[in-house]
Scaffold this motif. Structure first.
Motif, PDB file in Angstrom:
ATOM      1  N   ARG A  99      -6.713   0.352   8.681  1.00 45.76           N
ATOM      2  CA  ARG A  99      -6.984   0.299   7.519  1.00 45.76           C
ATOM      3  C   ARG A  99      -5.956  -0.198   6.587  1.00 45.76           C
ATOM      4  NH1 ARG A  99      -9.786   5.510   4.918  1.00 45.76           N
ATOM      5  NH2 ARG A  99      -9.734   4.149   3.314  1.00 45.76           N
ATOM      6  N   ILE A 100      -4.654   0.346   6.856  1.00 44.74           N
ATOM      7  CA  ILE A 100      -3.597  -0.083   5.752  1.00 44.74           C
ATOM      8  C   ILE A 100      -3.629  -1.754   5.729  1.00 44.74           C
ATOM      9  CG2 ILE A 100      -1.161  -0.388   5.480  1.00 44.74           C
ATOM     10  CD1 ILE A 100      -1.048   2.514   6.573  1.00 44.74           C
ATOM     11  N   GLU A 103       0.864  -1.242   0.019  1.00 35.76           N
ATOM     12  CA  GLU A 103       0.049  -0.073   0.001  1.00 35.76           C
ATOM     13  C   GLU A 103       0.708   1.071  -0.015  1.00 35.76           C
ATOM     14  OE1 GLU A 103      -3.139   0.129  -0.234  1.00 35.76           O
ATOM     15  OE2 GLU A 103      -3.602  -2.048  -0.478  1.00 35.76           O
ATOM     16  N   ILE A 130      -0.789   5.112   0.310  1.00 37.07           N
ATOM     17  CA  ILE A 130      -0.820   5.477   1.703  1.00 37.07           C
ATOM     18  C   ILE A 130      -1.602   7.081   1.745  1.00 37.07           C
ATOM     19  CG2 ILE A 130       0.454   6.211   3.723  1.00 37.07           C
ATOM     20  CD1 ILE A 130       1.397   3.450   3.709  1.00 37.07           C
ATOM     21  N   LEU A 140      -5.201   6.395   3.648  1.00 38.94           N
ATOM     22  CA  LEU A 140      -4.746   5.442   4.699  1.00 38.94           C
ATOM     23  C   LEU A 140      -4.122   6.255   5.645  1.00 38.94           C
ATOM     24  CD1 LEU A 140      -3.793   2.637   2.121  1.00 38.94           C
ATOM     25  CD2 LEU A 140      -6.047   3.022   3.454  1.00 38.94           C
ATOM     26  N   GLU A 164      -6.967  -3.193   4.024  1.00 43.20           N
ATOM     27  CA  GLU A 164      -6.790  -2.812   2.389  1.00 43.20           C
ATOM     28  C   GLU A 164      -5.951  -3.829   1.709  1.00 43.20           C
ATOM     29  OE1 GLU A 164      -8.398  -0.640   0.368  1.00 43.20           O
ATOM     30  OE2 GLU A 164      -9.568  -0.204   2.179  1.00 43.20           O
TER      31      GLU A 164
END
Lengths: 346, 509
Positions: B124-125, B105, B109, B114, B128
């Motif tokens: 969330r990172i 990610e 980001i 994120l 995802e």
């Protein structure tokens, strides 16, 4: 962050197979890099020193150790950020001198009639951060190795301290409250240590939860990829040195407060505690490895070693030598898994 | 793949030159949604330049590129990522000290919320990244540190990262895999093949490989490049390997250009290896080179021939087998010992390993055998200059200035000096050459080849890693074909009649 660290071969597990015997590697890799190994080393030291001198384990001595730990602990947070990206900051002693001298001359003291109160803190901290910014900009923008740039910054800082000191009398703190603050206890721990602990927490946040902190790890691991991924590499680099400068300034103020008077070489000897502490904690000088907690444990280990040697009645003349040997051992241990053939070490 | 699927990539007459060399010539290509295209061709055919154009690393001089129906003018790799072109490079490009999620990610980001005010939202990172991993059907914990993963898992993370960079949900991502199998074991290749089959459900794939078996097995269509041009673009069904070889290789079917008397096969070998193995690089390789003989090691990138050559010279370790120099088995082999025994190594990375750019010709030539210009521990500058001048004259180094720093010379003249450094030894026994003609023009190439032959005539054994098969056919007495670290064929040029380039290519892939 994961807690167990392995060395990175070019192909991970396959790369590990080639070098050396497995037991040797496990010993060194975990002994040097894992926090468990560090904690074990700490426990061993404490047990041995307590045995040699029962006073070592006294409450008073532990408070004393924490008092001594404070300044290098603040410094190691900045140093770890810088080393994690594969650079080095040698300027801390100079920055400490400049900031410490600035602070005391603007606080209640025997030399000047100035007392700026909190502004004295702010000015000294901004000075420290500016010196760090200077290192960072020259390093990142003009692409001069940080090693050399920060050597220059060291002496610029020292020069500022010497100019401020001048030929006049020694500036001593006249405020009892300030002079006593670092040794004062809250919940049984000295204030100086509380300050350092706060800084450590700040360092942990930066390192683990910010784009800056994660970016520094990425740069240390592989700068070309970091650039290709569109990371603001230069901003991160300058940011790391600015934080290191800021913390150098804070350490200078705290050390001046602890001493009770201004001194141009207030930071003397700190560099040789902070860098080895980071390395012993597993922060590889090549960058990309290590963490705040482990660097902090490295500092505690070195200070306890120092304190314990004194209490054990070891001739102070031997202590430099022992420090040097510990550093060599730690560096060998950290480099052990990487000692492939034809690898250029600089 | 449906024939009326939308076009994901359309190239129209795309060209790119470097100086006088046209690396990509007027390439036109269309890839539809869900298609898996195999891209193949010899080294230097222009594949990597084409990939760099798609990845935004190089910009085309001419032509038009459309991705998902939009004209693409990439100014840098970031633009390509935003347009949905994800590249899995041949060299892995992950941060091994960060977690899987961060690697997948990190390009998103800042763009996709994120992190807030520079502070990561780890929850969330991780989520995802886990979604991307699930999408491509890879069972990995996104919180694992990449350094703790095996090689094939890292490859999956690379693919996940390539897939994650498609912000435009309506467009189809284009995933480019640049020789992903070159360093994989058989079982790992199967994992990768399964993965590619999953990718086609939502993406288009360009699969670059030398290995035709794999290309034919995995891809819907095969595109062949030669000299910067597309020479073949066919559906995999019904295509034969032989047709592909013909598209890959020059029309000249056989080359017989040996121009010197064949040395004898009798006598003591100058260097002989038996069952030499280094895990993951080369496996159970045996061959001998006698004085005056040239043995060429032929293979693709990743065939292990480079590592093998370096092991001969003590620059890399080996795990099993023996090396014998002049009949004696070596132990604890190092470069220093190799040089003392009369071995020489001209590396492929000339500027990095072959020369010291800041030194003039005099000192570069005196690097490995300073004893010829020394009195006791002291170097004699005049003697060094004398030796250097002789070599400059003999090899026609231009400009003929032995005191100018080598970095200021052209690549070809640098290579002459690198060669002189090693040839400046009357006791030279074995000359190991890794891509000695890389980047050289015809004139310098001939000069270098002339010197190699001259060294042979004086009784030096030569191990040659050529740039092209033609070079091997021209120079070698014996050709060893390596494939995935093993010797897949041997050709003794003294007894072989006509040898076909295509035949050798088929043994390489």
């Amino acid at each position: 962050m994961t807690s167990v660290m392995h060395e990175d071969g070019p192909r991970g597990a396959a790369g590990m197979k080639r070098n050396g015997s497995a037991s040797m590697r496990r010993l060194f890799a975990e002994g040097a890099k894992g926090p468990i190994g560090l904690l074990a080393a700490l426990v061993v030291l404490i047990v041995v020193f307590s045995f040699l001198n029962p006073r070592f384990a006294s409450i008073e001595n532990l408070q004393n150790v924490l008092f001594q730990v404070s300044v290098p602990l603040i410094l190691v947070v900045g140093a770890t950020l810088v080393i994690q990206m594969g650079s080095i900051d040698l300027s801390i002693e100079g920055i400490m001198g400049a900031a410490g001298m600035t602070w005391i001359l603007l606080s209640p003291n025997t030399r000047t009639m100035i007392d700026l109160g909190l502004w004295a803190w702010l000015i000294a901290l901004v000075l420290g951060m500016s010196l760090g910014l200077m290192t960072g900009v020259i390093y990142a923008k003009l692409k001069v190795p940080s090693f050399v740039v920060s050597l220059g910054t060291w002496y610029v800082g020292l020069g500022i301290a010497i100019l401020l000191y001048g030929n006049n009398s020694l500036p001593s703190l006249t405020s009892e409250a300030l002079a006593r603050w670092p040794t004062g206890l809250t919940l049984g721990l000295p204030h100086a240590f509380w300050l350092a602990a706060l800084v450590l927490l700040f360092g942990l946040l930066i390192s683990n939860y910010t784009n800056l902190g994660r970016g520094l790890m990425a740069i240390g691991n592989n700068e070309p990829i970091a650039r290709m991924s569109g990371m603001p590499v230069n901003v991160y680099k300058i940011g790391a040195f600015a934080i290191a400068g800021l913390l150098g300034g804070l350490a200078g103020i705290l050390a001046t407060m602890q001493l009770g008077s201004g001194s141009t070489d207030i930071g003397f000897g700190q560099l040789f505690v902070v860098i080895p502490a980071a390395v012993i904690g597993g922060t590889a000088l090549g960058g990309g490895e290590g963490g705040m907690i482990r660097s902090a444990l490295g500092v505690v280990l070195l200070i306890i070693l120092n304190n314990g040697l004194v209490l054990a009645g070891v001739d102070p003349d031997y202590q430099s030598g022992v420090f040097g040997l510990i550093l060599l051992f730690a560096i060998i241990a950290v480099a052990w898994p990487e000692r492939g053939r034809l690898k250029v070490a600089k | 793949m449906k024939p009326d699927a939308p076009v994901v990539l359309r190239l129209t007459n795309v060209s790119r030159s470097f100086g006088k060399i046209k690396a990509v010539r007027s390439v036109s290509l269309e890839i539809r949604k869900g298609e898996v295209i195999g891209l193949t061709g010899e080294n230097g055919a222009g594949k990597s330049t084409l990939l760099k154009i798609l990845a935004g690393i190089e910009r085309p001089d001419e032509g038009r590129m459309e991705i998902n129906g939009k004209v693409a003018n990439f100014k840098g790799p970031n633009d390509a990522l935003k347009a949905g072109v994800g590249v899995v490079h041949q060299e892995q490009s992950l941060f091994t000290n960060l977690t899987v999620a961060e690697n997948i990610e990190h390009q998103n980001i800042e763009r996709q919320g994120l992190s807030r005010f520079g502070i990561h939202d780890w929850g969330r990172i991780n989520r995802e990244a886990q979604k991307v991993l699930e999408k491509i059907g890879v069972d990995l914990d996104s919180r694992t540190r990449v350094g703790d993963l095996g090689f094939v898992d890292r490859q999956m993370v690379e693919i996940a990262r390539a897939v994650s960079v498609n912000p435009d949900k309506s467009g189809t991502p284009l995933i480019i895999l640049d020789e992903p199998t070159a360093v994989l074991e058989q079982a790992e290749v199967e994992v990768l093949e399964r993965e590619i089959r999953k990718l086609r459900e939502f993406a288009s794939v360009i699969f670059v490989s030398h290995r035709l078996d794999e290309v034919l097995r995995i891809c819907d269509r095969v595109v062949v490049m030669r000299h910067g041009e597309l020479t073949s673009d066919r559906l995999t069904e019904g295509v034969t390997k032989d047709e592909l070889f013909r598209a890959m290789v020059h029309e000249t079917p056989s080359v017989a250009m040996r121009s010197r008397a064949a040395p004898s096969k009798e006598g003591q070998a100058a260097i002989e290896v038996r069952n030499l193995t280094r895990h993951g690089r080369f496996d159970n390789v045996s061959f001998a080179v006698r004085p005056g003989e040239i043995v060429a090691l032929v293979g693709t990138n990743g065939s292990g021939r480079g590592a093998l050559a370096r092991a001969l010279f003590g620059a890399e370790t080996f795990d099993a087998g023996t090396i014998e120099v002049n009949g004696k088995a070596v132990s604890r082999w190092t470069i220093a010992k190799a040089v003392r025994a009369g071995l020489a190594y001209v590396p492929a990375e000339r500027k990095v390993e072959g020369m010291i750019g800041g030194y003039p010709g005099t000192r570069n030539i005196a690097l490995v055998h300073p004893e010829h210009a020394r009195v006791g521990p002291f170097l004699r500058p005049r003697k060094m200059a004398h030796i250097a001048q002789q070599w400059f004259n003999r090899l026609g180094v231009s400009p003929n200035d032995i005191h100018q720093p080598l970095a200021q010379f052209s690549g070809g003249n640098q290579q002459k000096v690198v060669l002189a450094k090693w040839l400046n030894n009357p006791e030279l026994k074995v000359l190991i050459l890794d891509h000695p003609l890389r980047g050289l023009d015809v004139g310098v190439s001939q000069a270098v080849n002339r010197e190699i032959r001259k060294a042979c005539d004086n009784g030096t054994a030569v191990v040659l890693i050529p740039d092209t098969i033609e070079e091997a056919l021209e120079m070698a007495d014996e050709i060893l074909v390596l494939k995935d670290g093993r010797v897949s064929a041997r050709h003794d040029m003294r007894s072989a009649g006509e040898l076909d380039v295509r035949e050798i290519v088929s043994e390489m892939v």
